[in-house]
Design an enzyme around this catalytic site. Structure first.
Site, mmCIF file in Angstrom:
data_model
loop_
_atom_site.group_PDB
_atom_site.id
_atom_site.type_symbol
_atom_site.label_atom_id
_atom_site.label_comp_id
_atom_site.label_asym_id
_atom_site.label_seq_id
_atom_site.Cartn_x
_atom_site.Cartn_y
_atom_site.Cartn_z
ATOM 1 N N ASP A 219 0.861 -1.178 0.000
ATOM 2 C CA ASP A 219 0.000 0.000 0.000
ATOM 3 C C ASP A 219 0.901 1.232 0.000
ATOM 4 O O ASP A 219 2.107 1.129 0.247
ATOM 5 C CB ASP A 219 -0.882 -0.046 1.253
ATOM 6 C CG ASP A 219 -1.775 1.175 1.382
ATOM 7 O OD1 ASP A 219 -2.300 1.631 0.359
ATOM 8 O OD2 ASP A 219 -1.926 1.675 2.507
ATOM 9 N N ARG B 119 -5.552 4.002 -8.145
ATOM 10 C CA ARG B 119 -7.009 3.981 -7.982
ATOM 11 C C ARG B 119 -7.521 2.560 -7.762
ATOM 12 O O ARG B 119 -8.577 2.169 -8.260
ATOM 13 C CB ARG B 119 -7.693 4.586 -9.201
ATOM 14 C CG ARG B 119 -7.445 6.078 -9.396
ATOM 15 C CD ARG B 119 -8.051 6.892 -8.276
ATOM 16 N NE ARG B 119 -8.048 8.321 -8.547
ATOM 17 C CZ ARG B 119 -8.321 9.237 -7.630
ATOM 18 N NH1 ARG B 119 -8.603 8.858 -6.400
ATOM 19 N NH2 ARG B 119 -8.316 10.518 -7.934
ATOM 20 N N LYS C 29 -6.938 -4.969 -4.964
ATOM 21 C CA LYS C 29 -5.663 -5.274 -4.309
ATOM 22 C C LYS C 29 -5.563 -6.767 -4.000
ATOM 23 O O LYS C 29 -4.529 -7.397 -4.239
ATOM 24 C CB LYS C 29 -5.523 -4.462 -3.015
ATOM 25 C CG LYS C 29 -5.341 -2.975 -3.207
ATOM 26 C CD LYS C 29 -5.170 -2.293 -1.855
ATOM 27 C CE LYS C 29 -4.935 -0.798 -2.000
ATOM 28 N NZ LYS C 29 -4.708 -0.143 -0.699
#
EC number: 7.6.2.1
Length: 1203
Positions: free
Chosen positions: A429, A841, A847
């Protein structure tokens, strides 16, 4: 009483005028479903016993997270143990040992199994007992519950029932899911921290229904009787549908009234609530699913090795049984006895030549028991012990302790220690992981003028890309103020500009707009001001951005000081007179921020009487709300916003308008009418009212805050890249911000070819405007596939040597199509060929899907790292999930396998602990199988020597204790303490990490090599011992060695050989390893003395064999010495040749360390460059950027020479 009420009113933090809370569509349409399937729950408030009388059976509030209880511990734990195929095999062998077929006593067979099973069960029991203690502490917390007549009594959480009325006080947790009835605030609001639920630390605002606001005192609950009907228990944290019936009226309930278990009451003295869900029915417990079971690749491979050994065991048992049957049948042929001394004519069924087939089958069962020692019975428990100790060392590593937050690294599971040394791809992240998620006000644009001379991390990286050097001293025309630089750093404020600091803004040409700009920052927010004993003001905000704005206003002379029921007080410093003036603004309305509105506004009345609408929001919504006369500085502001975005900053636009009394009155009436509406379009009416007033704004400027890179992130990424680890960034940020952060942390660099896949193209946008979903989907998918194909063609094939590096950047829309089944393999093929990958985005689901794709297709170890609730899916999907214990709460940590405080600790976690753990576990498992193969083959050879009679070469207890006492402790010490190189050298030579990524130390070649070594050792030991003692007298009286003496001699040689083999395999000796290795050998002799002295009914063949037969015989000691040395020579020779002529990378480092040159940077660079393969040249990081710059200079120099 009056004084207490005044004091309570003074503590009000937010007005009852929160007239615009949550501007999104409510669940109005779902209220019609109450009473149907899924919405059938009925709660009688203040009448908990009535539920039982009417037949409702709801969960108790006592929760249990334990795996076992007193009744289930034994059966469930035993089932868990015997699910392991090796343990089940030993259990079957132990049961067969109770029959006459057994080659040894049942006790000697079952005792080691019992020790291993009991030890493992004890470990499970201790862990579950700890969970039980945590549950006990939680269930016995105290809260006040209404017990009739307005009396609230202290009650344990576990005794709370559905329908109870609870009083929760400040800074306490909610014991169950409740409906908020009232609070100490007149408007019934309260502040809730949901960190334990969704990982967010910002405070949420909850508000009671207007009809229950007067229930503010204990006595008022004496006669309260309400009926709540709502949805059944479910896991959705963000929705709730229900209704309250009171005094004959129905009132709809929404998530705004729902208080969830394990959230905490903050900045509110007390609340009253009605319990609707208890225990395992609460939403937090509904979400408490067990994390996915993760097993390391080495552990899975270990199971395959055990299956191979069991297959081999079965094959040699079958082979022996066939030979045994043939030889037994030949013992009695034509009435003649071939081996007359065995008396085949008078034998039992087990050796009867007339029933040779049956005897052969029985021998097969005997052989399967006898050869069970091929399987290391203590392997599983030893590995678990080693991994627990490894995890303890990880937790105690001071180098991975973050002093500022007082958080050490915490290995939450020890099952995956070795996987830390095998990571091929890191999926990270961005916000809160690579960056701090601690916003700092660094720049702003006011009245078309850019202010702020601070340099961001991204700007520094961009300057390095251009070959320039940015310094804080050389910016914006060379302005520099030593006084500013020397001032102490304020958290959230990194603004430097002498033009407006220290009151100098008064001399600027647009001083009025500057004043209005910072007034807006001080007023337009929902922050809470708290004062300590010294009168110093601190702020609690719903987001780090909001706190940064309020702090910036304070530092520049506009201090938000206090908020009351209807006012906001700002202390302004007048630079011209150098005095602080308190300005009191009447707070009329707050129009809160939401993801759909993308803006927030407040309406206040100035002390001078003007009514102002102050607004801040995203540029995409704010610019179109400007009045024609309010756009004078729009062009300059837009330019500055673009510059700030390029610098990786987050921007907001600030604007205002003046309202006349009539206009405000009309708006307020319209808003109030929308609020009291009971129609399904109530939320739309509220939003329309807000939209009608948030127009014709006058632009003031824009803010820019920086989410700074965490300390050491670029350096960490550089080391990980040098180690050959691929790094992907999966972020929700827009593409420009992500690219700039990529440059800042050296994931991207100048000269790297960027392959950008995006659907932000004119033809796709035109299709989206037309609204034909089918056409949009088809065209978008084709465009993504085309871009992927183009990208693949750009990258040269692996057979072609190239120094060019590629980076793949893809946005969320494109990723949706790239992850479809018929596209994802091509997308992954392109991504794997690139040095770095950035997905912008990305949604939480995307993810997780990207992580799953990489893991399942590449079959390499993936590591996901994140800090927020939106990263949980990614962490659970990856082979290893690492949670950052940062500013976004603990949900990512709770879902992780390892928790770290900072991204930079990943460097030491992987390159040091990961490498050590991988190496230790790999060598440990190989050694376990080696020592058991050595032992098992000698048993097989002796049985073959004895005509496959099923007779073991060793005493029963020698067999049983081999894996438990004489060979296990040294291998455990190796698994905990061994180091091929030091921690410092692991960091200095990151390429060493590739030994784990390529699984060099646990490849099938290496595993089979260890097993072959065991076979060779067993053959040498057996034949040397048989040859030495078969016919020769070895005692002074001329006696030859019997089976008892021969067995002890071979066993002694095996104990010496396998322990000395361990000594040769150890790279880093500690005193503990010396004690365990040599102590195991010494313990064998001690055991032989003690056991041999016991009554022969128990010691059987070992009785006095050492004292009377072996110890006095010089040949015993000479043969032992000779056999041990001769057996170890082949391995020693192989190791010497391999290190000298075919050294592995760690061997080269060890040799340089021996020469004292390992820490020389030039030696390290040369050694690393020679070891690096061509496929590892295309990497990212600071080193790659430096090498790229050097290559560019070299090319330019060569061109100049040619010219």
């Amino acid at each position: 009483m009056a004084r207490h009420r005044i004091k309570r009113l003074e503590k009000l933090k937010l007005s009852a005028l929160l007239t615009f809370i949550r501007c999104h569509r409510g669940p109005s349409d779902d209220h019609s479903r109450i009473g149907t399937v899924g919405f059938s729950r009925v709660v009688y408030v203040n009448e908990p016993d009535r539920l039982g009388e009417e037949g409702f059976r709801y969960q108790l509030n006592e929760v249990s997270t334990t795996k076992y209880n007193l009744g289930t511990f034994l059966p469930k734990s035993l089932f868990e143990q015997f699910r392991r195929v090796a343990n089940f095999y030993f259990l079957v062998s132990g049961i067969l040992a109770l029959t006459p077929l057994a080659p040894y006593t049942a006790v000697s067979a079952l005792a080691p199994l019992c020790v291993v099973i009991v030890a493992t069960m004890a470990k499970e029991g201790v862990e579950d007992w700890r969970r039980k203690q945590q549950d006990h502490e939680l269930n016995n917390r105290i809260v006040k519950v209404h017990r009739g007549n307005g009396n609230f009594e202290e009650t344990k959480w576990k005794n709370i029932k559905v329908g109870d009325v609870i009083k929760v006080e400040k800074d306490n947790f909610f014991p169950a899911d409740m409906i908020l009835l009232s609070s100490n605030y007149p408007d019934g609001i309260c502040y809730v921290e949901t960190m334990n639920l969704d990982g967010e630390t910002n405070l949420k605002i909850k508000q009671a229904l207007e009809v229950t606001l007067d229930l503010k005192e204990d006595i008022k609950f004496r006669e309260v009787r309400q009926t709540i009907k709502c949805e059944d228990p479910n896991a959705n944290l963000y929705s709730f549908v229900g209704s309250m019936e009171w005094k004959g009226q129905q009132y709809p309930l929404s998530p705004q009234q729902l208080l969830l278990r394990d959230s905490k009451l903050r900045n509110t003295d007390y609340i009253y609530g009605a319990v609707i869900f208890t225990g395992h029915d609460t939403k937090v417990m509904q979400n408490a699913t067990d994390p996915p079971s993760k097993r390391s690749k080495i552990e899975k491979k270990m199971d395959k090795i055990i299956y191979i050994l069991m297959s081999s065991l079965l094959m040699i048992a079958l082979l022996g049984s066939v030979f045994f049957g043939i030889w037994t049948k030949e013992d009695l042929r034509d009435g003649k006895l071939k081996r007359w001394y065995l008396r085949p004519d008078a034998s039992t069924i087990f050796y009867d030549p007339k029933r040779a087939t049956v005897a052969s089958f029985f021998h097969l069962l005997t052989a399967l028991m006898l050869y069970s020692y091929f399987i290391p019975i203590s392997l599983y428990i030893s590995i678990e012990m080693v991994k627990l100790l490894q995890a303890l060392f990880i937790n105690q590593d001071i180098e991975m302790y973050h002093e500022e937050s007082d958080k050490p690294t915490h290995a939450r599971t020890s099952n995956l220690n070795e996987e830390l040394g095998m990571v091929d791809t890191i999926l990270s992240d961005k916000t809160g992981t690579l960056t701090c998620n601690m916003m700092e006000f660094i720049k702003c644009s006011i009245a078309g003028t850019a202010y702020g001379q601070g340099v961001t991390e991204v700007e520094r990286a961009m300057a390095m890309r251009k070959g320039a050097r940015l310094d804080d001293d050389i910016e914006n025309g060379g302005h520099k103020d030593k006084k500013i630089d020397d001032s102490p750093h304020v958290k959230g404020f990194n603004f430097k500009d002498p033009r407006i600091m220290d009151g100098n803004w008064i001399h600027e040409p647009n001083k009025d707009m500057i004043r209005d700009f910072f007034r807006l920052l001080a007023i337009c927010h929902t922050c809470i001001a708290e004062k300590d004993e010294n009168g110093k003001v601190s702020y609690e905000a719903e987001s780090p951005d909001e706190a940064a704005f309020v702090i910036a206003a304070r530092e520049l002379g506009f201090e938000f000081y206090k908020r009351s029921l209807t006012t906001i007080i700002v202390r302004e410093r007048d630079p011209s007179q150098n005095v602080v003036e308190k300005r009191k603004y009447e707070l009329l309305n707050i129009l809160e921020f939401s993801s759909s509105r993308k803006r927030m506004s407040v309406i206040v009345k100035e002390p001078e009487g003007r009514i102002l609408l102050l607004s801040k929001g995203a540029d995409s919504v704010m610019f179109r709300r400007l009045a024609p006369h309010g756009r004078k500085i729009e062009e300059d502001t837009r330019r500055h916003i673009n510059e700030y975005s390029d610098s990786g900053l987050r921007t907001l636009v600030l604007a205002y308008r003046v309202l006349d009394d009539k206009e405000y009155k009309e708006f307020n009436e319209k808003l109030n009418a929308a609020k009291i509406s009971v129609s399904a379009d109530r939320d739309e009416k509220i939003e329309q009212a807000a939209d009608s007033i948030e127009t014709d704004l006058i632009l003031l400027g824009a803010t820019a805050v920086e989410d700074k890179l965490q300390k050491g992130v670029p350096e960490c990424i550089d080391k990980l890249a040098q180690a050959g680890i691929k790094i992907w960034v999966l972020t929700g940020d827009k593409m420009e911000t992500a690219i700039n952060i990529g440059f800042a942390c050296s994931l991207l660099r100048q000269g790297m070819t960027q392959i950008i896949i995006t659907l932000e193209q004119s033809d796709i946008i035109a299709l989206e405007k037309n609204g034909d979903k089918l056409a949009i989907t088809k065209a978008s998918k084709q465009r993504v596939m085309d871009q992927i194909e183009v990208g693949i063609k750009q990258i040269p094939p692996s057979t072609q040597v190239s120094t060019e590096s590629f980076a793949l950047i893809i946005d969320g829309k494109s990723l949706t199509y790239a992850l479809e089944d018929d596209v994802k393999l091509k997308f992954l093929d392109l991504a794997i060929k690139c040095a770095s990958v950035i997905c912008c985005r990305s949604s939480p689901k995307q993810k997780a899907l990207v992580t799953r794709l990489v893991k399942q297709v590449t079959h390499k170890v993936t590591l996901a790292i994140g800090d927020g609730a939106n990263d949980v899916g990614m962490l659970q999907e990856a082979d290893i999930g690492v949670g950052i214990s940062g500013a976004e709460g603990m949900q990512a940590v709770m879902a992780s396998d390892v928790a770290v405080a900072q991204f930079r600790f990943l460097e030491r976690l992987l390159l040091v602990h990961g490498h050590w753990c991988y190496r230790r576990i790999s060598v440990m498992i190989c050694y376990f199988f080696y020592k058991n193969v050595t032992f098992g083959v000698t048993i097989f050879l002796y049985e073959a020597f004895a005509s496959f009679s099923g007779k073991p070469a060793y005493n029963d207890w020698f067999l049983s204790l081999y894996n438990v006492f004489f060979t296990s402790l040294p291998v455990i010490a190796l698994g905990v303490f061994d180091q091929d190189v030091s921690a410092r050298l692991c960091i200095q030579y990151p390429q060493l990490y590739q030994e784990g990524v390529q699984n060099i130390l646990f490849s099938w070649r290496r595993i089979l090599g260890w097993m072959l070594n065991g076979v060779m050792n067993a053959v040498l030991i057996f034949f040397f011992c048989i040859t030495a003692f078969e016919d020769q007298a070895f005692r002074q009286d001329g006696q030859v060695a019997g089976l008892d003496a021969l067995g002890v001699i071979m066993y002694t040689c095996i104990v010496w050989v396998v322990n000395c083999q361990m000594a040769l395999s150890v790279n880093y000796f500690t005193i503990i390893q010396h004690i365990f290795i040599w102590g195991s050998i010494a313990f064998w002799y001690l055991f032989l003395l003690v056991y041999g002295a016991i009554n022969p009914r128990f010691s059987t063949t070992a009785y006095m064999v050492f004292i009377e037969q072996l110890a006095p015989a010089l040949s015993f000691w000479l043969v032992t010495l000779f056999v041990v040395m001769a057996t170890l020579v082949p391995y020693f020779s192989y190791a010497a040749i391999q290190i000298r002529f075919f050294p592995m990378f760690h061997n080269k480092i060890q040799w340089k360390r021996y020469l004292g040159k390992a820490e020389d940077p030039e030696v390290a660079r040369q050694l690393s460059s020679r070891h690096r393969t061509s496929s590892q040249q295309r990497m990212v990081g600071i080193s790659a950027r430096r090498d790229g710059k050097a290559m560019q200079i070299t090319r330019e120099t060569e061109l100049e020479v040619r010219e």
